[in-house]
Design a protein around this motif. Structure first.
Motif, short mmCIF file in Angstrom:
data_model
loop_
_atom_site.label_atom_id
_atom_site.label_comp_id
_atom_site.label_asym_id
_atom_site.label_seq_id
_atom_site.Cartn_x
_atom_site.Cartn_y
_atom_site.Cartn_z
N CYS A 89 -50.63 -114.46 -7.94
CA CYS A 89 -49.55 -115.52 -7.52
C CYS A 89 -49.18 -115.22 -6.29
O CYS A 89 -48.79 -114.24 -5.94
N ALA A 91 -46.30 -115.98 -3.33
CA ALA A 91 -44.71 -116.55 -3.43
C ALA A 91 -44.50 -117.88 -2.17
O ALA A 91 -45.01 -117.32 -0.89
N TRP A 117 -40.29 -123.45 -14.52
CA TRP A 117 -39.92 -122.36 -15.48
C TRP A 117 -38.51 -122.64 -16.26
O TRP A 117 -37.82 -123.36 -15.44
N ASN A 119 -36.04 -120.97 -15.71
CA ASN A 119 -34.88 -120.50 -14.91
C ASN A 119 -34.84 -121.35 -13.70
O ASN A 119 -34.19 -121.16 -12.89
N ALA A 121 -37.42 -122.13 -11.48
CA ALA A 121 -38.43 -121.95 -10.59
C ALA A 121 -39.91 -122.83 -10.69
O ALA A 121 -40.07 -123.18 -11.75
N SER A 123 -43.75 -123.87 -10.19
CA SER A 123 -45.25 -123.06 -10.11
C SER A 123 -46.18 -124.17 -10.00
O SER A 123 -46.04 -125.08 -10.68
N GLU A 135 -51.86 -118.81 -8.53
CA GLU A 135 -50.56 -119.67 -8.59
C GLU A 135 -49.68 -119.50 -7.25
O GLU A 135 -49.80 -118.44 -6.76
N PRO A 139 -40.16 -117.51 -5.56
CA PRO A 139 -40.03 -115.95 -5.76
C PRO A 139 -38.87 -115.80 -6.89
O PRO A 139 -38.87 -114.68 -7.51
N ARG A 140 -37.97 -116.71 -6.87
CA ARG A 140 -36.96 -116.53 -7.96
C ARG A 140 -37.40 -116.73 -9.37
O ARG A 140 -36.72 -116.60 -10.13
N LEU A 141 -38.66 -116.80 -9.75
CA LEU A 141 -39.31 -117.06 -10.82
C LEU A 141 -38.99 -115.66 -11.65
O LEU A 141 -38.72 -115.53 -12.78
N TRP A 142 -38.91 -114.44 -10.72
CA TRP A 142 -38.59 -113.09 -11.36
C TRP A 142 -37.31 -112.38 -11.18
O TRP A 142 -37.20 -111.33 -11.13
N GLU A 143 -36.13 -113.57 -10.69
CA GLU A 143 -34.93 -112.87 -10.50
C GLU A 143 -34.34 -112.89 -11.85
O GLU A 143 -34.56 -113.59 -12.58
#
Length: 143
Positions: A89, A91, A117, A119, A121, A123, A135, A139-143
């Motif tokens: 993936c 960013a 997603w 949250n 984010a 993709s 992908e 980056p906020r996908l994993w915050e």
């Protein structure tokens, strides 16, 4: 084995390099170098191509050449390889996702999935010429 029985060591702070595998390195070079525009750092014909992605190095190996390990006694890299598609993936911002979608589709790489997603984010998913699942996500996908 429990964590308590292991000697202490600090956790890694980043991923320095990541690898994907492709049998056709010329097609991989066209995709990663031309379509994605990644700067090429090194190439050994028939074995690998390395690209810079920010502070990370993306290694593209031909698994048929790396399964036996390095033949250079000064570089004692053990054998490695993978079968089947891998995943990576990149960013990017939400605005950049829209631009990447247009660029990838114009280059003949269809978007397999485009969604938001839970949250919030964004993709998009697509494939490289070797079939690896790629992908681009905020980056906020994993915050």
């Amino acid at each position: 084995m429990s964590n308590d029985s292991l000697p202490s060591a600090p956790s890694p702070v980043a991923v320095l390099e990541a690898a994907l595998y492709a049998n056709d390195l010329d097609a991989a070079a066209d995709f990663y170098g031309t379509v994605l525009g990644l700067p090429e750092l090194a190439r050994v014909d028939g074995r690998h191509i390395f690209y810079r992605v920010g502070t990370t190095i993306l290694l593209i190996f031909d698994p048929r050449a790396t399964v036996g390990g390095s033949s250079n006694p000064r570089l004692q890299v053990p054998g490695h390889g993978a079968r089947g598609p891998g995943h990576l993936c990149f960013a990017v911002s939400a605005t950049e996702i829209a631009a990447w979608r247009k660029r990838l589709e114009a280059a003949g790489y269809p978007i397999e999935s485009n969604f938001t997603w839970p949250n919030g984010a964004r993709s998009i998913y697509f494939r490289d010429p070797a079939g690896n699942s790629l992908e681009m996500a905020e980056p906020r996908l994993w915050e």
